[in-house]
Design a protein around this motif. Structure first.
Motif, mmCIF file in Angstrom:
data_model
loop_
_atom_site.group_PDB
_atom_site.id
_atom_site.type_symbol
_atom_site.label_atom_id
_atom_site.label_comp_id
_atom_site.label_asym_id
_atom_site.label_seq_id
_atom_site.Cartn_x
_atom_site.Cartn_y
_atom_site.Cartn_z
ATOM 1 N N ALA A 19 2.272 4.562 -6.668
ATOM 2 C CA ALA A 19 3.509 4.919 -5.879
ATOM 3 C C ALA A 19 3.938 6.373 -6.323
ATOM 4 O O ALA A 19 4.200 7.265 -5.502
ATOM 5 C CB ALA A 19 4.689 4.078 -6.122
ATOM 6 N N ASP A 20 3.761 6.622 -7.575
ATOM 7 C CA ASP A 20 3.928 7.974 -7.925
ATOM 8 C C ASP A 20 3.056 8.924 -7.314
ATOM 9 O O ASP A 20 3.380 10.176 -6.954
ATOM 10 C CB ASP A 20 4.018 8.223 -9.560
ATOM 11 C CG ASP A 20 5.425 7.416 -10.214
ATOM 12 O OD1 ASP A 20 6.236 7.477 -9.564
ATOM 13 O OD2 ASP A 20 5.354 7.014 -11.263
ATOM 14 N N ARG A 21 1.772 8.560 -7.579
ATOM 15 C CA ARG A 21 0.600 9.428 -6.878
ATOM 16 C C ARG A 21 0.825 9.650 -5.538
ATOM 17 O O ARG A 21 0.495 10.943 -5.044
ATOM 18 C CB ARG A 21 -0.525 8.755 -7.488
ATOM 19 C CG ARG A 21 -0.998 8.785 -8.753
ATOM 20 C CD ARG A 21 -2.184 7.942 -8.945
ATOM 21 N NE ARG A 21 -2.792 7.774 -10.495
ATOM 22 C CZ ARG A 21 -3.849 7.381 -10.650
ATOM 23 N NH1 ARG A 21 -4.715 6.721 -9.842
ATOM 24 N NH2 ARG A 21 -4.131 7.188 -11.932
ATOM 25 N N ALA A 22 1.366 8.699 -4.768
ATOM 26 C CA ALA A 22 1.278 8.832 -3.271
ATOM 27 C C ALA A 22 2.435 9.689 -2.995
ATOM 28 O O ALA A 22 2.311 10.526 -2.202
ATOM 29 C CB ALA A 22 1.652 7.558 -2.668
ATOM 30 N N ALA A 23 3.604 9.566 -3.899
ATOM 31 C CA ALA A 23 4.595 10.576 -3.586
ATOM 32 C C ALA A 23 4.286 11.997 -4.021
ATOM 33 O O ALA A 23 4.616 12.942 -3.286
ATOM 34 C CB ALA A 23 5.674 10.065 -4.462
ATOM 35 N N ALA A 24 3.593 12.428 -4.832
ATOM 36 C CA ALA A 24 2.964 13.746 -5.350
ATOM 37 C C ALA A 24 2.129 14.354 -4.058
ATOM 38 O O ALA A 24 2.146 15.298 -3.672
ATOM 39 C CB ALA A 24 2.260 13.489 -6.420
ATOM 40 N N VAL A 25 1.326 13.533 -3.465
ATOM 41 C CA VAL A 25 0.411 13.884 -2.422
ATOM 42 C C VAL A 25 1.477 14.134 -0.922
ATOM 43 O O VAL A 25 1.332 15.087 -0.388
ATOM 44 C CB VAL A 25 -0.547 12.720 -1.968
ATOM 45 C CG1 VAL A 25 -1.354 13.209 -0.888
ATOM 46 C CG2 VAL A 25 -1.650 12.296 -3.166
ATOM 47 N N LYS A 26 2.292 13.343 -0.918
ATOM 48 C CA LYS A 26 3.195 13.493 0.420
ATOM 49 C C LYS A 26 4.034 14.868 -0.065
ATOM 50 O O LYS A 26 4.133 15.572 0.957
ATOM 51 C CB LYS A 26 4.361 12.395 0.184
ATOM 52 C CG LYS A 26 3.826 11.415 0.731
ATOM 53 C CD LYS A 26 4.834 10.097 0.593
ATOM 54 C CE LYS A 26 5.837 10.006 1.585
ATOM 55 N NZ LYS A 26 6.808 9.084 1.413
ATOM 56 N N TYR A 464 -3.475 10.229 -0.020
ATOM 57 C CA TYR A 464 -2.381 9.605 0.065
ATOM 58 C C TYR A 464 -2.603 8.072 0.338
ATOM 59 O O TYR A 464 -2.118 7.216 -0.364
ATOM 60 C CB TYR A 464 -1.374 9.930 1.150
ATOM 61 C CG TYR A 464 -0.414 9.051 1.627
ATOM 62 C CD1 TYR A 464 0.695 8.861 0.762
ATOM 63 C CD2 TYR A 464 -0.261 8.308 2.623
ATOM 64 C CE1 TYR A 464 1.672 8.194 0.982
ATOM 65 C CE2 TYR A 464 0.782 7.417 3.019
ATOM 66 C CZ TYR A 464 1.833 7.381 2.100
ATOM 67 O OH TYR A 464 2.893 6.511 2.582
ATOM 68 N N LEU A 465 -3.564 7.713 1.581
ATOM 69 C CA LEU A 465 -3.886 6.449 1.805
ATOM 70 C C LEU A 465 -4.389 5.457 0.632
ATOM 71 O O LEU A 465 -4.297 4.221 0.628
ATOM 72 C CB LEU A 465 -4.596 6.370 3.151
ATOM 73 C CG LEU A 465 -3.921 6.508 4.458
ATOM 74 C CD1 LEU A 465 -4.899 6.619 5.316
ATOM 75 C CD2 LEU A 465 -2.690 5.854 4.887
ATOM 76 N N ILE A 466 -5.224 6.211 -0.068
ATOM 77 C CA ILE A 466 -5.995 5.423 -1.148
ATOM 78 C C ILE A 466 -4.907 5.049 -2.486
ATOM 79 O O ILE A 466 -5.112 4.000 -2.823
ATOM 80 C CB ILE A 466 -6.968 6.368 -1.917
ATOM 81 C CG1 ILE A 466 -8.075 5.103 -2.828
ATOM 82 C CG2 ILE A 466 -6.493 7.429 -2.795
ATOM 83 C CD1 ILE A 466 -9.169 6.081 -3.214
ATOM 84 N N GLN A 467 -3.680 5.609 -2.303
ATOM 85 C CA GLN A 467 -2.967 5.230 -3.203
ATOM 86 C C GLN A 467 -1.563 4.427 -2.711
ATOM 87 O O GLN A 467 -0.641 3.820 -3.471
ATOM 88 C CB GLN A 467 -2.081 6.419 -4.027
ATOM 89 C CG GLN A 467 -3.020 7.404 -4.691
ATOM 90 C CD GLN A 467 -3.844 7.125 -5.778
ATOM 91 O OE1 GLN A 467 -3.421 5.909 -6.345
ATOM 92 N NE2 GLN A 467 -4.841 7.755 -6.156
#
Length: 497
Positions: A19-26, A464-467
């Motif tokens: 979730a943290d990684r996805a937020a960073a990509v966003k 993003y989608l992978i995370q």
């Protein structure tokens, strides 16, 4: 500016929750969009160094339409509505370029409009309150296609690629590339299904009779594989070059994806894809051994009877394509090959100082010696033949399919490592830029002044989608999918769903 949380995530590398990684990509997507919106909108792309706009794709705002469905799947309501407000203002009958590419316009604009329409009419409907904004997407998609239809006026019905939109004339010679001809079916058939106008689909499917039965017959040395160029007036191939590289790549990609879109209508496309991948395994796939004894798998090219042990970054999507097809057709051998091809390009990414993969590599031992690369070849099993990185998504694409189909967390880690490298190396202060040397941690050896639209459409989407959590638009591990991604990573709802 990046938040402190994002900076912390970048410092710790592969640490941090999904979730943290996805937020960073966003956040990286937002930085890309903000820089484009401030300095280049509504031009096609941002030139981040000069803080100006580039109009390589007709001047209709390619980055906006390319990035729309990424903003949708990220739940970025502000950006979604900024773009939706712009969509009805586009005049697809007028263009500030002397010609546009039928292929590029289809995959970016038509694909982007249709994907956003499918998502906002379905699993992301909560992002928009005004139904007219969604209706505009389909209206504009049909308007664009109507202005592009002149491309199909050849004697065979196969499309020209260069179009003068304003004068409705063809620009260039009566030849076209394999990918440019064979990568229109998904978008144009979807438009036909949504509008009820079968003409769109029929126009794009006409090419199959020439591509599936290549003439003269000697140009196809192996079943399913055809050269990269042909004369669309006669329907005959005029090239001896066979590969999955640029100019051919998405033709093979769309064979299996068309079948996923509609199995009942495109079973012959599935058959062609299976023939092509079987021929690729037998004739173009090779292994190379690293100094530590690790075996790596790559795919070469065939030109006039000569095999070349080289592979461009563009071809690194092939692992994901094998994985997708293997899952849908329940062929474990193709899944295994797809994982091996994906691992080969992880080795390339992992070998560089920035953890970003090169533009091209070779595993030709003789050529390595001729170029003073013997030590590198002995250690890695390959060496770079192009050190640049053009913000390309293909390796991240394969990581995405590998994770979605196997569930192995290492692919999430690999994708995150690549994201960290891209985010820290390609950032200019006002957008992201292509770099000259992936082995140079100082601004990648120098920037090229371009933030490609596919950074927002593909790189950030796959990262993003992978995370991200499971969702209807995500690729399924069991081979049954509600959406299929076009070659620009625009999710298209499959027929019947």
């Amino acid at each position: 500016m990046r938040s402190e949380t994002c900076w912390a995530l970048l410092i710790v590398g592969v640490a941090g929750s999904a979730a943290d990684r996805a937020a960073a990509v966003k956040q990286a997507f937002q930085l890309s969009w903000d820089a484009y919106y401030e300095h280049a909108f509504p031009h096609d792309q941002l030139k981040p160094i000069s803080q100006s706009g580039d109009d390589s794709y007709g001047g209709w705002g390619a980055t906006a339409l390319d990035g729309l469905d990424t903003a949708i799947v990220m739940g970025n309501q502000v950006v979604v509505n900024q773009i939706l407000d712009y969509v009805p203002t586009i005049d697809f009958s007028s263009c500030n370029q002397s010609s546009v590419s039928m292929f590029e316009t289809t995959i970016r604009y038509l694909g982007g409009l249709l994907s956003a329409y499918d998502l906002l009419n379905g699993p992301a409907a909560n992002l928009v309150n005004e139904t007219s904004k969604v209706t505009n997407l389909l209206t504009q998609a049909a308007s664009l296609a109507d202005n592009l239809k002149v491309a199909f006026t050849s004697e065979t019905g196969m499309p020209y690629n260069g179009i003068d939109i304003q004068n409705q004339t063809i620009v260039g010679e009566p030849t076209n590339g394999l990918a440019a001809i064979g990568s229109l079916v998904l978008e144009w058939t979807r438009l036909a299904d949504l509008t009820g106008n079968a003409e769109y689909g029929n126009l794009s499917q006409k090419a199959a009779e020439y591509l599936f039965n290549p003439q003269p017959s000697w140009v196809s040395p192996w079943p399913g594989m055809v050269p990269d160029n042909l004369n669309i007036s006669t329907g005959e191939f005029i090239s001896d070059s066979i590969s999955w590289d640029g100019g051919s790549d998405s033709y093979y990609e769309y064979l299996i994806k068309s079948y996923i879109y509609s199995p009942s209508r495109f079973s012959s496309y599935r058959d062609q894809w299976e023939e092509a991948v079987n021929s690729t395994i037998q004739n173009l796939m090779q292994n190379t051994t690293t100094g530590s004894g690790q075996n790596l798998t790559y795919v070469g090219t065939w030109n006039n009877g000569t095999f070349s042990a080289t592979m461009g970054h563009l071809v690194s999507f092939i692992g994901g394509n094998f994985l997708l097809g293997g899952s849908v057709l329940q062929r474990q051998d193709l899944i295994d090959y797809g994982l091996a091809l994906t691992e080969g390009w992880y080795a390339a990414y992992n070998s560089s100082a920035t953890k970003i993969g090169p533009g091209a590599l070779s595993w030709n031992a003789t050529a390595a010696g001729d170029n003073g690369q013997t030590d590198t070849y002995d250690e890695l099993g390959f060496y770079y033949t192009a050190s640049s990185y053009m913000l390309r998504p293909e390796t991240l694409e394969s990581y995405y399919y590998a994770y979605r189909i196997t569930g192995d967390e290492k692919y999430r880690d690999w994708s995150w490592e690549a994201f960290v490298g891209i985010n820290s190396t390609c950032w200019t202060g006002s957008g992201y830029a292509e770099i000259n040397n992936v082995d140079n941690t100082t601004q990648g050896g120098g920037f090229n002044d371009l933030q490609d639209s596919f950074l927002l459409a593909e790189v950030w989407k796959y990262a993003y989608l992978i995370q991200a959590d499971d969702a209807e638009w995500q690729v399924s591990s069991n081979g049954t999918n509600s959406f299929v991604f076009n070659t620009e990573a625009h999710p298209i709802r499959v027929s019947g769903n």
